[in-house]
Design a protein around this motif. Structure first.
Motif, PDB file in Angstrom:
ATOM      1  N   MET A 122       0.803  -1.204   0.000  1.00  0.00           N
ATOM      2  CA  MET A 122       0.000   0.000   0.000  1.00  0.00           C
ATOM      3  C   MET A 122       0.848   1.271   0.000  1.00  0.00           C
ATOM      4  SD  MET A 122      -3.147  -0.836  -0.306  1.00  0.00           S
ATOM      5  CE  MET A 122      -2.521  -2.118  -1.383  1.00  0.00           C
ATOM      6  N   SER A 123       2.097   1.164   0.487  1.00  0.00           N
ATOM      7  CA  SER A 123       2.943   2.357   0.513  1.00  0.00           C
ATOM      8  C   SER A 123       3.219   2.868  -0.894  1.00  0.00           C
ATOM      9  CB  SER A 123       4.252   2.065   1.246  1.00  0.00           C
ATOM     10  OG  SER A 123       4.966   1.014   0.623  1.00  0.00           O
ATOM     11  N   ASP A 124       3.306   1.962  -1.880  1.00  0.00           N
ATOM     12  CA  ASP A 124       3.511   2.402  -3.261  1.00  0.00           C
ATOM     13  C   ASP A 124       2.311   3.187  -3.757  1.00  0.00           C
ATOM     14  OD1 ASP A 124       5.970   1.175  -3.328  1.00  0.00           O
ATOM     15  OD2 ASP A 124       5.243  -0.647  -4.317  1.00  0.00           O
ATOM     16  N   LEU A 125       1.118   2.721  -3.412  1.00  0.00           N
ATOM     17  CA  LEU A 125      -0.091   3.436  -3.820  1.00  0.00           C
ATOM     18  C   LEU A 125      -0.150   4.811  -3.151  1.00  0.00           C
ATOM     19  CD1 LEU A 125      -3.630   1.960  -4.217  1.00  0.00           C
ATOM     20  CD2 LEU A 125      -3.325   4.099  -3.004  1.00  0.00           C
ATOM     21  N   ILE A 126       0.180   4.867  -1.868  1.00  0.00           N
ATOM     22  CA  ILE A 126       0.210   6.141  -1.156  1.00  0.00           C
ATOM     23  C   ILE A 126       1.206   7.081  -1.817  1.00  0.00           C
ATOM     24  CG2 ILE A 126       0.777   7.280   1.020  1.00  0.00           C
ATOM     25  CD1 ILE A 126      -1.770   5.832   1.318  1.00  0.00           C
ATOM     26  N   ALA A 127       2.373   6.564  -2.165  1.00  0.00           N
ATOM     27  CA  ALA A 127       3.403   7.397  -2.784  1.00  0.00           C
ATOM     28  C   ALA A 127       2.902   8.020  -4.088  1.00  0.00           C
ATOM     29  CB  ALA A 127       4.668   6.570  -3.030  1.00  0.00           C
ATOM     30  N   ARG A 128       2.146   7.263  -4.862  1.00  0.00           N
ATOM     31  CA  ARG A 128       1.621   7.802  -6.125  1.00  0.00           C
ATOM     32  C   ARG A 128       0.584   8.882  -5.893  1.00  0.00           C
ATOM     33  NH1 ARG A 128       1.684   2.361  -7.387  1.00  0.00           N
ATOM     34  NH2 ARG A 128      -0.587   2.159  -7.424  1.00  0.00           N
ATOM     35  N   THR A 188      -9.561  11.798  -3.000  1.00  0.00           N
ATOM     36  CA  THR A 188      -8.614  11.443  -4.048  1.00  0.00           C
ATOM     37  C   THR A 188      -8.811   9.983  -4.422  1.00  0.00           C
ATOM     38  OG1 THR A 188      -6.978  13.051  -3.294  1.00  0.00           O
ATOM     39  CG2 THR A 188      -6.160  11.198  -4.602  1.00  0.00           C
ATOM     40  N   GLU A 189      -8.757   9.689  -5.708  1.00  0.00           N
ATOM     41  CA  GLU A 189      -8.875   8.308  -6.181  1.00  0.00           C
ATOM     42  C   GLU A 189      -7.613   7.928  -6.934  1.00  0.00           C
ATOM     43  OE1 GLU A 189     -11.922   5.343  -8.663  1.00  0.00           O
ATOM     44  OE2 GLU A 189     -12.435   7.457  -8.350  1.00  0.00           O
ATOM     45  N   VAL A 190      -6.991   6.835  -6.513  1.00  0.00           N
ATOM     46  CA  VAL A 190      -5.796   6.311  -7.168  1.00  0.00           C
ATOM     47  C   VAL A 190      -5.971   4.808  -7.337  1.00  0.00           C
ATOM     48  CG1 VAL A 190      -3.309   5.973  -7.006  1.00  0.00           C
ATOM     49  CG2 VAL A 190      -4.316   8.099  -6.185  1.00  0.00           C
ATOM     50  N   ASP A 191      -5.917   4.332  -8.573  1.00  0.00           N
ATOM     51  CA  ASP A 191      -6.050   2.903  -8.859  1.00  0.00           C
ATOM     52  C   ASP A 191      -7.306   2.304  -8.216  1.00  0.00           C
ATOM     53  OD1 ASP A 191      -3.698   3.130 -10.227  1.00  0.00           O
ATOM     54  OD2 ASP A 191      -2.466   2.137  -8.718  1.00  0.00           O
ATOM     55  N   GLY A 192      -8.407   3.046  -8.250  1.00  0.00           N
ATOM     56  CA  GLY A 192      -9.660   2.552  -7.709  1.00  0.00           C
ATOM     57  C   GLY A 192      -9.775   2.610  -6.195  1.00  0.00           C
ATOM     58  N   ARG A 193      -8.774   3.166  -5.525  1.00  0.00           N
ATOM     59  CA  ARG A 193      -8.809   3.311  -4.068  1.00  0.00           C
ATOM     60  C   ARG A 193      -9.016   4.780  -3.705  1.00  0.00           C
ATOM     61  NH1 ARG A 193      -6.435  -1.000  -1.314  1.00  0.00           N
ATOM     62  NH2 ARG A 193      -7.338  -0.006   0.538  1.00  0.00           N
ATOM     63  N   HIS A 228      -8.841   4.279   2.317  1.00  0.00           N
ATOM     64  CA  HIS A 228     -10.084   3.594   2.633  1.00  0.00           C
ATOM     65  C   HIS A 228     -10.060   2.133   2.186  1.00  0.00           C
ATOM     66  CE1 HIS A 228     -12.905   6.803   3.999  1.00  0.00           C
ATOM     67  NE2 HIS A 228     -11.935   7.554   3.513  1.00  0.00           N
ATOM     68  N   ARG A 229     -10.640   1.310   3.036  1.00  0.00           N
ATOM     69  CA  ARG A 229     -10.805  -0.093   2.691  1.00  0.00           C
ATOM     70  C   ARG A 229     -11.734  -0.230   1.494  1.00  0.00           C
ATOM     71  NH1 ARG A 229     -14.420  -4.034   4.181  1.00  0.00           N
ATOM     72  NH2 ARG A 229     -15.464  -2.684   5.682  1.00  0.00           N
ATOM     73  N   GLN A 230     -11.392  -1.117   0.585  1.00  0.00           N
ATOM     74  CA  GLN A 230     -12.210  -1.313  -0.606  1.00  0.00           C
ATOM     75  C   GLN A 230     -13.569  -1.909  -0.252  1.00  0.00           C
ATOM     76  OE1 GLN A 230      -9.177  -3.584  -2.927  1.00  0.00           O
ATOM     77  NE2 GLN A 230      -9.625  -2.144  -4.551  1.00  0.00           N
ATOM     78  N   GLY A 231     -14.601  -1.422  -0.932  1.00  0.00           N
ATOM     79  CA  GLY A 231     -15.914  -2.030  -0.841  1.00  0.00           C
ATOM     80  C   GLY A 231     -16.747  -1.632   0.358  1.00  0.00           C
ATOM     81  N   TYR A 232     -16.293  -0.647   1.140  1.00  0.00           N
ATOM     82  CA  TYR A 232     -17.067  -0.257   2.318  1.00  0.00           C
ATOM     83  C   TYR A 232     -17.836   1.039   2.054  1.00  0.00           C
ATOM     84  CZ  TYR A 232     -18.200   0.762   7.211  1.00  0.00           C
ATOM     85  OH  TYR A 232     -18.853   1.052   8.369  1.00  0.00           O
ATOM     86  N   HIS A 233     -17.131   2.159   1.921  1.00  0.00           N
ATOM     87  CA  HIS A 233     -17.792   3.425   1.629  1.00  0.00           C
ATOM     88  C   HIS A 233     -17.679   3.775   0.143  1.00  0.00           C
ATOM     89  CE1 HIS A 233     -18.825   4.451   5.662  1.00  0.00           C
ATOM     90  NE2 HIS A 233     -17.598   4.680   6.072  1.00  0.00           N
ATOM     91  N   ALA A 234     -18.777   4.237  -0.429  1.00  0.00           N
ATOM     92  CA  ALA A 234     -18.743   4.802  -1.772  1.00  0.00           C
ATOM     93  C   ALA A 234     -18.133   6.196  -1.715  1.00  0.00           C
ATOM     94  CB  ALA A 234     -20.157   4.878  -2.348  1.00  0.00           C
TER      95      ALA A 234
END
Length: 314
Positions: A1-7, A81-86, A41-47
């Motif tokens: 997840m750190s890579d996603l955060i970095a982006r 913010t949305e990155v790679d669907g997260r 955010h955890r996937q699939g919980y909040h829209a």
């Protein structure tokens, strides 16, 4: 997840090599990134619309007299913010440290009652923006067949005898809550997770953070949430009395609301018993979960059936 955060960092004007520190893994992941706190955010919980609604309320709470609440920070995509669907959101850091069970909680529960009353007064008069949507925390979504946080029957260490006991207790609880109702005098927009980990202390300043579970629930449920994970602690009657003292300095609390406090504490305990099983990989579950917590829930269930947890009544 750190890579996603970095982006995601450039969205907030930060370099991709900004040092990252994982602060907590619970419902979501919370990271320190330079001058910001980021929540992944955890996937699939909040829209996305639900997250934006949380931040709309938080924005409206800023600079409210007598209330300290964490401040959301916008990036290039806005508040969400949305990155790679997260989905990620950012907040300004808060000084101090989280309240801990071993702290002098009696000192803080009257101020917490005041903060809670101010939140409720604001929610009662606030007009949410168009499209505002948050989850409901009610009998169906906590005790029903498909609850938000999993079913208590999945609890770790629950044997058939314990399951039968908890079934009897939750049936009585559901009947009591249904009789209490969800009219505007009892039910509205609440924080829903004012537990110790979401309260920051800095000197004499108490700040509410993590509105991720805010939604529509019983007003007095915010007290029950503040007692999360130590519902069997002998300090509870005193803490409840101090919270009520603080709350009623700011807003009224009807006798019927006071009478429901034990039921709402038991409801919260049942909810957490389910959550600890469905989120067993979280830091919170590692610290509080397991069969011992389930056994504590059964102790409360037996007391609830015996005397309605009358010792908790303020």
């Amino acid at each position: 997840m750190s890579d996603l955060i970095a982006r995601a960092l450039p969205v907030y004007g930060l370099a991709e090599d900004t040092p990252l520190t994982l602060l907590n893994r619970s419902e979501n992941e919370t990271w320190r990134a330079g001058p910001l706190i980021l929540r992944l955010h955890r996937q699939g919980y909040h829209a996305k619309s639900e997250i934006a609604s949380e931040l709309a309320w938080l924005t409206a709470l800023q600079d409210l007299p007598g209330l300290n609440a964490v401040k959301p920070v916008a990036g290039a995509q806005g508040l969400v913010t949305e990155v790679d669907g997260r989905f990620l959101v950012a907040f300004a850091p808060i000084g101090g440290q989280e309240l801990q069970p071993g702290d002098d909680l009696a000192r803080w529960f009257a101020p917490l009652g005041e903060i809670t009353a101010r939140l409720h007064l604001h929610a009662r008069q606030w007009t949410p923006p168009p499209g505002f949507t948050r989850k409901r925390w009610d009998v169906e979504t906590i005790l029903g067949p498909n609850p938000h946080w999993g079913h208590w029957r999945q609890a770790q260490g629950l044997d058939p005898q314990g399951e039968a006991l908890l079934a009897r207790a939750t049936d009585r609880l559901a009947a009591t809550l249904n009789a209490y109702g969800t009219g505007p005098e009892t039910f509205g927009l609440i924080h829903a997770d004012l537990r110790l980990a979401n309260l920051m202390v800095d000197g004499d300043r108490l700040t509410a953070i993590d509105f991720d579970d805010c939604g529509f629930g019983w007003w007095a449920y915010d007290l029950a949430a503040a007692l999360s994970f130590y519902e069997t602690d002998p300090r509870l009657p005193d803490l409840i009395a101090r919270w009520v003292e603080g709350y009623t300095r700011i807003a009224p609390l009807r006798p019927g609301d006071r009478a429901m406090i034990p039921s709402l504490i038991f409801l919260r305990r049942v909810l957490l018993t389910a959550w600890l099983s469905t989120r067993a990989d979280s830091d919170t579950a590692q610290g509080f979960g397991g069969p011992a917590y389930t056994q504590g829930t059964l102790v409360l269930a037996d007391r609830y059936l015996t005397d309605g947890l009358s010792a908790f009544l303020p």
